[in-house]
Design a protein around this motif. Structure first.
Motif, PDB file in Angstrom:
ATOM      1  N   ALA A 159       0.821  -1.213   0.000  1.00 11.37           N
ATOM      2  CA  ALA A 159       0.000   0.000   0.000  1.00 11.37           C
ATOM      3  C   ALA A 159       0.851   1.257   0.000  1.00 11.37           C
ATOM      4  CB  ALA A 159      -0.917  -0.004   1.214  1.00 11.37           C
ATOM      5  N   GLY A 160       2.159   1.107  -0.046  1.00 14.75           N
ATOM      6  CA  GLY A 160       3.054   2.257  -0.077  1.00 14.75           C
ATOM      7  C   GLY A 160       4.278   2.026   0.786  1.00 14.75           C
ATOM      8  N   VAL A 161       5.325   2.769   0.507  1.00 13.94           N
ATOM      9  CA  VAL A 161       6.554   2.672   1.295  1.00 13.94           C
ATOM     10  C   VAL A 161       6.249   3.025   2.747  1.00 13.94           C
ATOM     11  CG1 VAL A 161       8.864   3.626   1.644  1.00 13.94           C
ATOM     12  CG2 VAL A 161       8.006   3.227  -0.677  1.00 13.94           C
ATOM     13  N   GLY A 162       6.694   2.172   3.660  1.00 18.24           N
ATOM     14  CA  GLY A 162       6.490   2.431   5.076  1.00 18.24           C
ATOM     15  C   GLY A 162       5.234   1.833   5.661  1.00 18.24           C
ATOM     16  N   SER A 163       4.422   1.146   4.857  1.00 15.82           N
ATOM     17  CA  SER A 163       3.248   0.459   5.395  1.00 15.82           C
ATOM     18  C   SER A 163       3.685  -0.856   6.034  1.00 15.82           C
ATOM     19  CB  SER A 163       2.239   0.183   4.276  1.00 15.82           C
ATOM     20  OG  SER A 163       2.793  -0.704   3.317  1.00 15.82           O
ATOM     21  N   SER A 164       2.835  -1.432   6.871  1.00 17.40           N
ATOM     22  CA  SER A 164       3.170  -2.723   7.479  1.00 17.40           C
ATOM     23  C   SER A 164       3.273  -3.802   6.404  1.00 17.40           C
ATOM     24  CB  SER A 164       2.117  -3.120   8.515  1.00 17.40           C
ATOM     25  OG  SER A 164       0.869  -3.402   7.918  1.00 17.40           O
ATOM     26  N   ILE A 165       2.562  -3.611   5.302  1.00 12.07           N
ATOM     27  CA  ILE A 165       2.607  -4.551   4.173  1.00 12.07           C
ATOM     28  C   ILE A 165       4.001  -4.530   3.546  1.00 12.07           C
ATOM     29  CG2 ILE A 165       1.528  -5.172   1.972  1.00 12.07           C
ATOM     30  CD1 ILE A 165      -0.896  -3.414   2.970  1.00 12.07           C
ATOM     31  N   GLY A 247      13.894 -20.265   7.937  1.00 15.33           N
ATOM     32  CA  GLY A 247      14.459 -19.002   8.401  1.00 15.33           C
ATOM     33  C   GLY A 247      13.444 -18.015   8.924  1.00 15.33           C
ATOM     34  N   LEU A 248      12.250 -18.492   9.302  1.00 19.64           N
ATOM     35  CA  LEU A 248      11.163 -17.588   9.667  1.00 19.64           C
ATOM     36  C   LEU A 248      10.695 -17.736  11.115  1.00 19.64           C
ATOM     37  CD1 LEU A 248       9.132 -18.095   6.382  1.00 19.64           C
ATOM     38  CD2 LEU A 248      10.270 -15.990   7.064  1.00 19.64           C
ATOM     39  N   ALA A 249      11.482 -18.345  11.952  1.00 16.39           N
ATOM     40  CA  ALA A 249      11.058 -18.642  13.321  1.00 16.39           C
ATOM     41  C   ALA A 249      10.666 -17.395  14.109  1.00 16.39           C
ATOM     42  CB  ALA A 249      12.162 -19.403  14.052  1.00 16.39           C
ATOM     43  N   ASP A 250      11.276 -16.247  13.808  1.00 11.09           N
ATOM     44  CA  ASP A 250      11.000 -15.025  14.563  1.00 11.09           C
ATOM     45  C   ASP A 250      10.135 -14.028  13.788  1.00 11.09           C
ATOM     46  OD1 ASP A 250      12.567 -15.876  16.752  1.00 11.09           O
ATOM     47  OD2 ASP A 250      14.388 -15.254  15.705  1.00 11.09           O
ATOM     48  N   PHE A 251       9.488 -14.495  12.738  1.00 11.62           N
ATOM     49  CA  PHE A 251       8.720 -13.578  11.893  1.00 11.62           C
ATOM     50  C   PHE A 251       7.342 -13.309  12.509  1.00 11.62           C
ATOM     51  CE2 PHE A 251       8.360 -11.736   7.582  1.00 11.62           C
ATOM     52  CZ  PHE A 251       7.047 -11.309   7.645  1.00 11.62           C
ATOM     53  N   VAL A 252       7.135 -12.074  12.978  1.00  8.52           N
ATOM     54  CA  VAL A 252       5.820 -11.646  13.474  1.00  8.52           C
ATOM     55  C   VAL A 252       5.633 -10.165  13.135  1.00  8.52           C
ATOM     56  CG1 VAL A 252       4.299 -11.307  15.451  1.00  8.52           C
ATOM     57  CG2 VAL A 252       5.817 -13.288  15.404  1.00  8.52           C
ATOM     58  N   THR A 253       4.637  -9.859  12.329  1.00  4.82           N
ATOM     59  CA  THR A 253       4.258  -8.467  12.074  1.00  4.82           C
ATOM     60  C   THR A 253       2.735  -8.393  12.052  1.00  4.82           C
ATOM     61  OG1 THR A 253       4.247  -8.704   9.650  1.00  4.82           O
ATOM     62  CG2 THR A 253       6.307  -7.999  10.669  1.00  4.82           C
ATOM     63  N   THR A 254       2.177  -7.364  12.672  1.00  9.91           N
ATOM     64  CA  THR A 254       0.731  -7.167  12.673  1.00  9.91           C
ATOM     65  C   THR A 254       0.434  -5.684  12.447  1.00  9.91           C
ATOM     66  OG1 THR A 254       0.777  -6.951  15.087  1.00  9.91           O
ATOM     67  CG2 THR A 254       0.202  -9.120  14.196  1.00  9.91           C
ATOM     68  N   ALA A 255      -0.839  -5.362  12.260  1.00 10.48           N
ATOM     69  CA  ALA A 255      -1.236  -3.977  12.012  1.00 10.48           C
ATOM     70  C   ALA A 255      -2.300  -3.544  13.014  1.00 10.48           C
ATOM     71  CB  ALA A 255      -1.777  -3.833  10.589  1.00 10.48           C
ATOM     72  N   TRP A 256      -2.291  -2.247  13.347  1.00 11.43           N
ATOM     73  CA  TRP A 256      -3.298  -1.659  14.223  1.00 11.43           C
ATOM     74  C   TRP A 256      -3.859  -0.420  13.543  1.00 11.43           C
ATOM     75  CZ3 TRP A 256      -2.176   3.381  15.336  1.00 11.43           C
ATOM     76  CH2 TRP A 256      -0.828   3.770  15.210  1.00 11.43           C
ATOM     77  N   PHE A 257      -5.034  -0.005  13.962  1.00 10.53           N
ATOM     78  CA  PHE A 257      -5.682   1.165  13.386  1.00 10.53           C
ATOM     79  C   PHE A 257      -6.382   1.932  14.502  1.00 10.53           C
ATOM     80  CE2 PHE A 257      -5.273  -2.098  10.260  1.00 10.53           C
ATOM     81  CZ  PHE A 257      -4.880  -1.437   9.099  1.00 10.53           C
ATOM     82  N   GLY A 258      -5.968   3.193  14.725  1.00 12.01           N
ATOM     83  CA  GLY A 258      -6.533   3.967  15.819  1.00 12.01           C
ATOM     84  C   GLY A 258      -6.586   5.449  15.506  1.00 12.01           C
ATOM     85  N   LEU A 259      -7.409   6.178  16.234  1.00 15.04           N
ATOM     86  CA  LEU A 259      -7.625   7.592  15.976  1.00 15.04           C
ATOM     87  C   LEU A 259      -6.693   8.469  16.806  1.00 15.04           C
ATOM     88  CD1 LEU A 259     -11.513   7.685  15.780  1.00 15.04           C
ATOM     89  CD2 LEU A 259      -9.894   7.967  13.898  1.00 15.04           C
ATOM     90  N   ILE A 260      -6.063   9.435  16.128  1.00 11.59           N
ATOM     91  CA  ILE A 260      -5.190  10.395  16.782  1.00 11.59           C
ATOM     92  C   ILE A 260      -5.604  11.803  16.365  1.00 11.59           C
ATOM     93  CG2 ILE A 260      -3.271   8.757  16.828  1.00 11.59           C
ATOM     94  CD1 ILE A 260      -1.977  10.362  14.538  1.00 11.59           C
TER      95      ILE A 260
END
Length: 326
Positions: A159-165, A247-260
């Motif tokens: 979805a763009g540079v710097g996204s969790s994707i 080689g993926l034993a430590d692979f964990v990434t998730t996303a959150w969405f909140g209002l600021i």
């Protein structure tokens, strides 16, 4: 007590009570204008879809809420505009996501601090990302994909540079030693057609964007990026559970969405928003919506949400270090 002294005491008590009354009145009066909910990505992606759902329910509690899409620079453009405040700043809110905490890791000269320059109203939902390939992809599992990607160049969309994707893809590439080229778009709504058509080989998309396409058979889910399996994708294992051999034993990434909001937003407005959001999140329609997109309702607000964001900045700094992006 003399009449003069009594009058002085009454005036003193009134001077104390008036500020308290004023805060209470402000809390009841806000908003006095249209509330703008800014989406820092293009229409069609998870942030946009969620924001529109929240806006629909939120305006039942506080009045008119208008959604504005301001994509650019991995969410940092809209976030910078919010931080600068300006006209109507106390009526502007933004649906932040990992781009808020990843941007400062990748871009060292941003004109704002991701923590100090904002009020943290409430985290709304948390979701995993999903490693997906087009339905006509020859790769049936992660092992097959890694083997092929070590021999030939692959492409992954985001979805763009710097996204969790984006960061999930970079981390996968680093941890597996595969050949992968990043293809950024201005949001998941623009990235999805490229994935569905097979113009890119793989993506680590937010689950809400791809869940219906996985269920319809248009996309194939190879793994989820969370630490545990998702109840919405039975039989699809986390990348971290697929074994150290990959080689993926430590692979964990998730996303959150909140209002600021900008740090100039008054306490009364923040409190009114938090109270309204509690009702939004408790609404059965919202609960059903979250289940449909494969998410989980989040619980942090105020200082707890701020602390969550601080920890997320540190987490993505670690990911960026592993992916050699700093």
């Amino acid at each position: 007590m003399t009449p003069i002294l009594k009058r002085a005491v009454r005036l003193c008590m009134l001077s104390i009570a008036l500020p308290l009354f004023s805060v209470s009145a402000n809390a009841a009066d806000w908003p006095t204008d249209t509330v703008r909910l800014v989406v820092p990505y293009a229409p069609g992606g998870t942030t946009d879809v969620l924001s529109r759902k929240v806006a629909d329910l939120l305006q039942k509690e506080i009045g008119t809420v208008v959604v504005e899409n301001r994509p650019g620079a991995g969410s940092t453009m809209a976030t910078g505009q919010l931080a600068r405040g300006g006209r109507g700043a106390d009526h502007n809110i933004l649906m932040a996501s990992p781009g808020h905490t990843i941007g400062p890791v990748l871009y060292k000269k941003l004109p704002y601090d991701p923590v100090k320059d904002f009020r943290f109203i409430r985290n709304v939902i948390e979701i995993p990302n999903v490693m997906v390939v087009p339905a006509n992809s020859p790769y049936q599992n992660v092992e097959e994909f890694i083997k092929a990607a070590k021999d030939k160049e692959m492409t992954f969309s985001s979805a763009g540079v710097g996204s969790s994707i984006h960061m999930s893809g970079e981390l996968f590439k680093t941890m597996t030693g595969t050949k992968m080229t990043h293809v950024p778009f201005r949001g998941s709504g623009e990235a999805l057609p490229a994935l569905l058509s097979g113009d890119v080989d793989v993506s680590f998309e937010n689950m809400p964007t791809v869940l219906s396409h996985i269920k319809s058979g248009k996309l194939r889910a190879l793994a989820v990026t969370s630490a545990e399996p998702s109840p919405y994708l039975p039989g699809v294992e986390p990348l971290s559970k697929l074994g150290a051999d990959l080689g993926l034993a430590d692979f964990v990434t998730t996303a959150w969405f909140g209002l600021i909001a900008d740090d100039s937003m008054p306490d009364a407005a923040v409190e009114r928003l938090q109270s309204a959001l509690d009702k939004v999140i408790g609404d059965q329609g919202f609960q059903d919506f979250v289940a449909q997109i494969g998410g989980e309702v989040a619980s942090q607000e105020g200082d707890a949400f701020r602390d969550y964001v601080v920890a997320d900045v540190e987490r993505w700094q670690g990911v960026a270090g592993q992916a050699e992006l700093q």
